[in-house]
Write an enzyme that holds these catalytic residues in place. Structure first.
Site, PDB file in Angstrom:
ATOM      1  N   LYS A 182       2.142  -2.245 -10.683  1.00  7.20           N
ATOM      2  CA  LYS A 182       0.991  -2.970 -10.129  1.00  7.20           C
ATOM      3  C   LYS A 182       0.429  -3.949 -11.159  1.00  7.20           C
ATOM      4  O   LYS A 182       0.887  -3.993 -12.300  1.00  7.20           O
ATOM      5  CB  LYS A 182      -0.069  -1.979  -9.634  1.00  7.20           C
ATOM      6  CG  LYS A 182       0.479  -0.981  -8.602  1.00  7.20           C
ATOM      7  CD  LYS A 182       0.917  -1.655  -7.302  1.00  7.20           C
ATOM      8  CE  LYS A 182       1.944  -0.839  -6.520  1.00  7.20           C
ATOM      9  NZ  LYS A 182       1.513   0.405  -5.952  1.00  7.20           N
TER      10      LYS A 182
HETATM   11  C1  LIG Z   1       1.740   1.468  -4.932  1.00  4.92           C
HETATM   12  C2  LIG Z   1       1.180   1.571  -3.573  1.00  4.92           C
HETATM   13  C3  LIG Z   1       0.550   2.738  -3.115  1.00  4.92           C
HETATM   14  C4  LIG Z   1       0.540   4.017  -3.889  1.00  4.92           C
HETATM   15  O1  LIG Z   1       0.066   3.916  -5.176  1.00  4.92           O
HETATM   16  P1  LIG Z   1       0.285   5.181  -6.153  1.00  4.92           P
HETATM   17  O2  LIG Z   1      -0.662   4.889  -7.277  1.00  4.92           O
HETATM   18  O3  LIG Z   1       1.720   5.138  -6.575  1.00  4.92           O
HETATM   19  O4  LIG Z   1      -0.045   6.399  -5.408  1.00  4.92           O
HETATM   20  C5  LIG Z   1      -0.010   2.734  -1.860  1.00  4.92           C
HETATM   21  N1  LIG Z   1       0.033   1.644  -1.079  1.00  4.92           N
HETATM   22  C6  LIG Z   1       0.631   0.513  -1.478  1.00  4.92           C
HETATM   23  C7  LIG Z   1       0.607  -0.671  -0.575  1.00  4.92           C
HETATM   24  C8  LIG Z   1       1.239   0.440  -2.729  1.00  4.92           C
HETATM   25  O5  LIG Z   1       1.850  -0.694  -3.093  1.00  4.92           O
END
Ligand SMILES: *Cc1c(COP(=O)(O)O)cnc(C)c1O
Length: 374
Positions: A182
């Site tokens: 992210k």
């Molecule tokens: C990465 C992501 C998640 C989950 O995030 P985590 O921190 O890995 O639990 C949920 N929704 C979307 C759209 C994502 O890209």
């Protein structure tokens, strides 16, 4: 030439030193660094209450507790997302109700939401795919008209804006992710932006076993909370990252601009919306599969041979085995399925340089040109 991955985190030496000092401090789990990260995030999100946890999945699981989701309640969402968005609803005893995406934005088609509302609908769970924000004005107009809660899955859109306002600084509940892919990371982690201090206190209970500390040094437990607390080691990473988020996102935007300038438009690729409000979490193209003599899998293999890593975000989730078992099948959400079958995420991360983008564009041309039919 060095292999170019589709993403890579940027952790600076100052952050690494800060992590080392937490490790030496004698207090390594949730403590002062976690509190500092929450305070910094609250400022980042316009002063709203923010609490951090070990993942965005966890943040959204607790969000469903906060809205009081009951077994059988329905949540309207998209099948063009990471499967966490939908799994959490099922694990809470609810029912995800998918509507198709808008093929231009690849986000939930707001025109389809009202027809999907039933007496059981409790919430809307929109996703800002690749960092492109869902239209917040229309989203909240629909939610307000029907008395629905909103849990914004902003895992990909931290730092993006709607009409110049930062996503998460307004609206209902908003979840962000700090997974390494992210736009900022705590290695693993996530946060929920909330409306009131009361919600934040309830969140804290769900985060850690339902515990309330009492003034006399004892405790009480009035709900069966879970175990989601973020460590101070992770929070130290997050503090170092949050300081650089705006710089990271600005750099992502520059690299995206270069993709728009350099990609050969005669290859027939569908490009993303050229948005100033996106945080450019990903740069996603759709392959012209009906004109190609090779599959997407073969395309990915040939890009890899050319030294370029690409990703698939995401296969349409209603076509996964578990979801097919619930009765979902091909043809239900045509735009979602088209994107799911043809999408490719190109390399995009702040440490890339201009020539990396050029290399990707050259590889796209070299791989695609020989396999395109007229
Ligand atoms: C990465 C992501 C998640 C989950 O995030 P985590 O921190 O890995 O639990 C949920 N929704 C979307 C759209 C994502 O890209």
């Amino acid at each position: 030439m060095e292999f170019l991955p589709f993403t890579r985190p940027s952790i600076d030496e100052e952050t690494i030193a800060d992590v080392a000092s937490v490790l030496r401090s004698g207090w390594i789990t949730s403590g002062p660094k976690m509190a500092a990260l929450e305070a910094a995030l609250s400022e980042h999100f316009g002063g709203r209450p923010v609490r951090v946890v070990t993942s965005a999945t966890g943040a959204m699981e607790i969000a469903l507790r906060l809205i009081g989701l009951q077994p059988g309640d329905e949540v309207i969402t998209t099948a063009m997302t990471w499967v966490a968005t939908s799994n959490i609803v099922i694990n809470a005893g609810g029912k995800p109700v998918f509507v198709d995406i808008d093929p231009a934005t690849r986000n939930i088609d707001l025109d389809l939401i009202e027809a999907a509302i039933t007496p059981h609908t409790r919430a809307i769970l929109p996703v800002d795919l690749a960092g492109l924000p869902v239209d917040r004005d229309r989203l909240y107009a629909i939610a307000d008209k029907h008395g629905l809660r909103v849990i914004e899955d902003a895992a990909q859109s931290q730092g993006a804006t709607w009409n110049g306002r930062r996503i998460g600084s307004f609206g209902d509940l908003c979840s962000v992710s700090f997974h390494p892919n992210k736009n900022m990371t705590t290695i693993e982690g996530g946060a929920l932006v909330m409306n009131t201090p009361e919600e934040a206190r309830l969140f804290e209970k769900w985060r850690l076993q339902g515990v309330t500390r009492l003034p006399d040094g004892t405790m009480d437990v009035d709900l069966p909370g879970g175990k989601y607390n973020l460590t101070d080691v992770a929070a130290a990473v997050g503090l170092g990252q949050l300081k650089r988020l705006d710089t990271f996102n600005k750099r992502r935007r520059e690299l995206a601009d270069r993709y728009f300038a350099k990609i050969d438009r005669t290859l027939g690729l569908a490009l993303p919306v050229e948005s100033d409000e996106s945080n450019w979490h990903m740069f996603q193209i759709l392959l012209p599969l009906d004109r190609m003599t090779i599959s997407r899998g073969e395309f990915i293999a040939r890009m890899k041979e050319a030294g370029v890593g690409v990703g698939v975000h995401y296969p349409a989730l209603h076509l996964f085995t578990y979801y097919r078992g619930l009765g979902y099948t091909d043809g239900m959400y045509p735009h979602t399925e088209h994107v799911g079958a043809s999408t490719i995420s190109l390399p995009l991360f702040p440490a890339m340089i201009e020539s990396d983008v050029d290399r990707v564009c050259d590889a796209l041309s070299a791989v695609l040109t020989p396999v395109l039919r007229d």
